[in-house]
Design a protein around this motif. Structure first.
Motif, mmCIF file in Angstrom:
data_model
loop_
_atom_site.group_PDB
_atom_site.id
_atom_site.type_symbol
_atom_site.label_atom_id
_atom_site.label_comp_id
_atom_site.label_asym_id
_atom_site.label_seq_id
_atom_site.Cartn_x
_atom_site.Cartn_y
_atom_site.Cartn_z
ATOM 1 N N ALA A 132 -3.085 5.405 -2.518
ATOM 2 C CA ALA A 132 -4.136 6.205 -1.886
ATOM 3 C C ALA A 132 -3.619 7.596 -1.568
ATOM 4 O O ALA A 132 -2.467 7.759 -1.145
ATOM 5 N N LEU A 191 -11.776 -1.773 1.671
ATOM 6 C CA LEU A 191 -10.978 -1.801 0.451
ATOM 7 C C LEU A 191 -10.788 -3.207 -0.100
ATOM 8 O O LEU A 191 -10.308 -3.369 -1.230
ATOM 9 N N LEU A 210 -7.974 6.885 -4.998
ATOM 10 C CA LEU A 210 -7.662 5.580 -4.417
ATOM 11 C C LEU A 210 -7.672 4.554 -5.543
ATOM 12 O O LEU A 210 -8.685 4.395 -6.234
ATOM 13 N N TYR A 211 -6.541 3.869 -5.741
ATOM 14 C CA TYR A 211 -6.393 3.003 -6.908
ATOM 15 C C TYR A 211 -5.763 1.665 -6.531
ATOM 16 O O TYR A 211 -5.041 1.552 -5.541
ATOM 17 N N ILE A 212 -6.026 0.682 -7.388
ATOM 18 C CA ILE A 212 -5.212 -0.530 -7.438
ATOM 19 C C ILE A 212 -4.581 -0.556 -8.822
ATOM 20 O O ILE A 212 -5.277 -0.408 -9.836
ATOM 21 N N GLY A 254 0.835 -1.194 0.000
ATOM 22 C CA GLY A 254 0.000 0.000 0.000
ATOM 23 C C GLY A 254 0.869 1.243 0.000
ATOM 24 O O GLY A 254 1.775 1.370 0.832
ATOM 25 N N HIS A 269 -10.480 -4.385 -4.093
ATOM 26 C CA HIS A 269 -9.541 -5.391 -4.595
ATOM 27 C C HIS A 269 -10.268 -6.493 -5.355
ATOM 28 O O HIS A 269 -9.816 -6.940 -6.421
ATOM 29 N N PHE A 311 -1.923 -1.071 -3.939
ATOM 30 C CA PHE A 311 -2.808 0.044 -3.629
ATOM 31 C C PHE A 311 -2.034 1.359 -3.723
ATOM 32 O O PHE A 311 -0.865 1.443 -3.334
ATOM 33 N N LEU A 346 -6.111 0.718 4.768
ATOM 34 C CA LEU A 346 -5.176 -0.190 4.105
ATOM 35 C C LEU A 346 -4.834 -1.384 4.997
ATOM 36 O O LEU A 346 -4.754 -2.527 4.522
#
Length: 358
Positions: free
Chosen positions: A104, A114, A184-186, A3, A118, A102, A41
């Motif tokens: 953020a 979260l 906020l991403y993956i 993260g 995912h 992750f 996270l």
């Protein structure tokens, strides 16, 4: 799963609260806003957290060291020598990015699960999955258009789907959606190859539009729970009021304290001899008699005198406000002393303007 928390910004819209601290260290309900991101996270079972820092990075490093004393996972900081932008700061960590990770923003209050983000990423097969939120005014955010199919047309009623259009901070006429990028991403590690080395580069303004140009899939998923950007003082107040009002639906406890008769909240040993209306008073702060605090945030170690009126204002730490003072829509920085009988509206004062030595 790694993260990454981006915490390099200064937060100029929050000045003077960010005069001597980075935006992620501004407190919400008595704890730094970045702690809400860290907790989300950790609850998503990340194996490591790296905080990218810039402005006032030493202060963030001290906090991250405290995390290491309390968490079972490794936490560290990566200090930028010069501002690299959101994507550029993550590019600096490329050697560690061998699987999906992750990313953020460190300046938002979040209570979302979260793990659901995912799961959406894994099921979509996308190169990036973006956490989404819905707002009334999207003009300060990046808005997205979604389709149920990769490469399809925008379907206006979706809250989950493939991103087919992205516009950063649209004008009212250009705002085709109220669904925004929540920062906020993956991200799959292959995406890092598209970020140039040694250059300032941004996720929203540069990388995501480039991915769409290349036809690479970006998925969007609306977050559950609560999400608040704290870019402005009014957003700080809105975030704290929501959390106090909706404590039963949050995945964390409010700090020890007590509610007032008027939907306010006093944290720890904060005391008030006056009505506290839809406001939060942080620990070690005191409110004198005959005063009224309405829709405001009073941070820790602050003393407000008798017969004061504080409306829609944010008061920093270690502030002294003299008797018979009226503040409306004001932001007062840490360490400021406001003389008695002062009346201020729509003003911001910092310790470089008025300070005290107590």
């Amino acid at each position: 799963m790694l993260g990454i928390i981006m915490a390099g910004g200064r937060g100029t819209r929050l000045l003077p609260l960010t005069e001597n601290k980075p935006k992620p260290l501004v407190n919400i309900l008595g704890k730094p806003v970045i702690d809400y991101v860290k907790d989300a996270l950790v609850n998503a079972d990340v194996s490591e957290i790296i905080v990218t820092t810039g402005y006032q990075g030493d202060s963030l490093a001290e906090l991250v060291n405290q995390w290491n004393n309390n968490l079972a996972i490794e936490c560290s900081v990566n200090q930028e020598d010069s501002p690299m932008g959101t994507a550029g700061s993550v590019k600096l960590l490329q050697s560690k990015l061998t699987e999906a990770f992750f990313v953020a923003s460190g300046d938002a209050v979040i209570s979302s699960n979260l793990k659901l983000l995912h799961d959406a990423h894994r099921n979509s097969g996308a190169m990036v999955t973006m956490g989404l939120w819905e707002v009334n005014d999207p003009s300060q955010f990046g808005i997205v258009g979604l389709s149920s199919e990769h490469g399809g047309s925008i379907e206006g009623d979706l809250h989950e789907g493939f991103v087919v259009k992205f516009v950063e901070k649209p004008t009212p006429d250009a705002a085709f959606s109220r669904i925004i990028n929540a920062g906020l991403y993956i991200v799959e590690p292959e995406v890092m190859e598209l970020i140039p080395d040694g250059q300032k580069y941004d996720f929203s303004r540069q990388l995501f539009p480039h991915l769409l140009e290349l036809g690479l899939p970006i998925y969007g998923f609306k977050l559950d729970g609560a999400w608040f950007d704290i870019g402005t003082p009014s957003e700080l107040i809105s975030a704290q009021n929501y959390l106090v009002k909706n404590t039963n639906s949050l995945p964390f406890m409010l700090p020890d304290g007590r509610y007032t008769a008027d939907k306010g909240y006093l944290i720890g040993n904060a005391t008030s001899k006056s009505p506290v209306i839809a406001s939060v008073i942080c620990s070690d702060s005191t409110i004198g008699k005959g005063s009224r605090i309405n829709n405001s945030l009073i941070m820790s170690k602050t003393k407000i005198g008798d017969n004061c009126i504080i409306i829609e204002s944010v008061i920093g730490e270690d502030v002294i406000i003299g008797d018979n003072t009226e503040l409306t829509n004001c932001v007062i920085g840490d360490g400021v002393a406001i003389p008695a009988d002062t009346i201020l509206t729509d003003q911001r004062y910092s310790s470089s303007t008025f300070s005290h030595t107590e």
